[in-house]
Enzyme design. Structure first.
Site, PDB file in Angstrom:
ATOM      1  N   TYR A  62      48.283  31.117  44.117  1.00 42.44           N
ATOM      2  CA  TYR A  62      47.271  30.391  43.361  1.00 42.44           C
ATOM      3  C   TYR A  62      47.048  29.024  44.000  1.00 42.44           C
ATOM      4  CZ  TYR A  62      48.410  33.956  39.853  1.00 42.44           C
ATOM      5  OH  TYR A  62      48.660  35.149  39.205  1.00 42.44           O
ATOM      6  N   PRO A 209      44.451  39.527  29.552  1.00 41.93           N
ATOM      7  CA  PRO A 209      44.342  40.256  28.281  1.00 41.93           C
ATOM      8  C   PRO A 209      42.971  40.095  27.624  1.00 41.93           C
ATOM      9  CG  PRO A 209      45.596  38.249  27.953  1.00 41.93           C
ATOM     10  CD  PRO A 209      45.360  38.375  29.432  1.00 41.93           C
ATOM     11  N   LEU A 210      42.196  39.126  28.104  1.00 44.45           N
ATOM     12  CA  LEU A 210      40.838  38.922  27.586  1.00 44.45           C
ATOM     13  C   LEU A 210      39.784  39.423  28.574  1.00 44.45           C
ATOM     14  CD1 LEU A 210      41.360  35.402  25.994  1.00 44.45           C
ATOM     15  CD2 LEU A 210      41.196  37.600  24.830  1.00 44.45           C
ATOM     16  N   GLY A 211      40.205  40.338  29.458  1.00 44.94           N
ATOM     17  CA  GLY A 211      39.239  40.910  30.403  1.00 44.94           C
ATOM     18  C   GLY A 211      38.583  39.863  31.283  1.00 44.94           C
ATOM     19  N   PHE A 214      35.722  38.286  29.600  1.00 45.84           N
ATOM     20  CA  PHE A 214      34.698  39.174  29.032  1.00 45.84           C
ATOM     21  C   PHE A 214      34.774  39.197  27.507  1.00 45.84           C
ATOM     22  CE2 PHE A 214      33.454  43.414  27.475  1.00 45.84           C
ATOM     23  CZ  PHE A 214      32.133  43.441  27.890  1.00 45.84           C
TER      24      PHE A 214
END
Length: 344
Positions: A62, A209-211, A214
């Site tokens: 990162y 976990p939130l796409g 999305f």
């Protein structure tokens, strides 16, 4: 003071305990647009720790390197002892090209470099970020085992590893956690990988976990992406697929409105309801979004509501792959047999 609502969970069966929700730090240092202002990100990390979210997830990739340096600065002043620090190795960039490495010399070199950047004596959870398909997994984990024995890392993790790779690794040294993409639009891991982790007593860490945003803003998520945002190139975010996938967002949003929570809170709550061995690590760069994410821990779903959500958010309901073709994922993570190993 830690919020009573965050809670703690045992991650895996080797003794690691973490906050029930973690904080993914990748987006602070790039990938989803340019790196964010350092002091703002340090304030966010401090806010997370004081709220009770103490499981911090980074990687040498990162930035590269910028995110580990950021965390090293953020954890000064006695905060290191309050957190569970996870980082990763294995993805390098050579002459502008990505290379995956898991050979013993590199494992050790990467760990020493991460310890220096993070400015810590040991790493709580050290993951192989992607699997090097040229090196038997037993060889890579054998070197990680030595790092555990030397006290440089406490627990070993894998990311994007297949079920058979996980089994082979676990036979060399207990694997504490497997990090994988698991959300309402990434459910293919449920068939084989999740059951394998549970059989072996390995904790599950859900990234994205939130796409990748999305389930925060639906198709609108693509409207303000910068040129260097990785989502611009992911199949699911292409217009023809996004148009199809927006139906899932709309249906999740309907249930969220019924329950008086946000769409992202409902999507995150669904992950939390998958079991006490699962820790999602949503990333954010804004304190208000962080606060919204921890609100998901208060959302209670009935078995009927879970069934309703899953009825329109199955693996077959999503158009587009998670990554572009040929990307290194658990589907192509098999390594050669140990008997074939000759050092690179």
């Amino acid at each position: 003071m830690a919020s009573a609502g965050i809670g703690r969970i045992k991650l895996g069966s080797q003794g690691l305990e973490v906050s029930a929700q973690g904080l993914g730090c990748m987006g602070m240092s790039g990938w989803y647009g340019p790196p964010k202002p350092e002091q703002d990100m340090i304030s966010l990390i401090h806010h997370a720790i004081h709220t009770g979210v103490t499981f911090l997830d980074t990687s040498d990739m990162y930035g590269p390197f910028l995110n580990e340096i950021l965390l090293g600065k953020a954890l000064k002043g006695g905060l290191r002892e309050k957190v569970e620090l996870a980082t990763k190795f294995g993805v390098t960039v050579v002459d502008g090209k990505r290379e995956i490495r898991g050979d013993p010399a590199y494992v050790r070199e990467a760990c020493e470099a991460s310890l220096k950047r993070l400015d810590v004596d040991s790493i709580d959870l050290y993951y192989q970020h992607r699997i090097d398909t040229r090196v038997p997994i037993e060889v890579t984990v054998g070197e990680l085992k030595k790092l555990v024995e030397e006290g440089k890392i406490k627990y070993i993790g894998l990311s994007e590893a297949s079920a058979s790779t996980i089994r082979r690794a676990h036979a060399v040294h207990p694997i504490t956690a497997v990090q994988l993409e698991w959300s309402l639009w990434s459910r293919d891991v449920e068939e084989e990988i999740i059951p394998t982790c549970r059989e072996l007593g390995i904790g599950i860490v859900s990234y994205s976990p939130l796409g990748r945003g999305f389930f925060t803003s639906g198709p609108k998520v693509v409207e303000n992406l910068t040129d260097n945002d990785v989502r611009k190139f992911l199949p699911r975010f292409q217009p023809e697929n996004l148009e199809h996938n927006k139906t899932i967002f709309e249906r999740v949003n309907e249930i969220a409105m019924r329950k008086g929570c946000t769409t992202s809170q409902l999507a995150l709550a669904w992950v939390h309801h998958q079991g006490k061995d699962v820790c999602p690590i949503p990333g954010t760069t804004k304190i208000q979004n962080f606060n919204q994410n921890i609100g998901a821990l208060s959302v209670r779903l009935t078995p009927e509501e879970i069934a309703e959500i899953e009825s329109f958010a199955s693996e077959n309901d999503v158009k587009g792959d998670r990554y572009a073709e040929g990307a290194s994922t658990w589907k192509i993570s098999e390594t050669p047999p140990l008997s074939s190993w000759k050092a690179l």
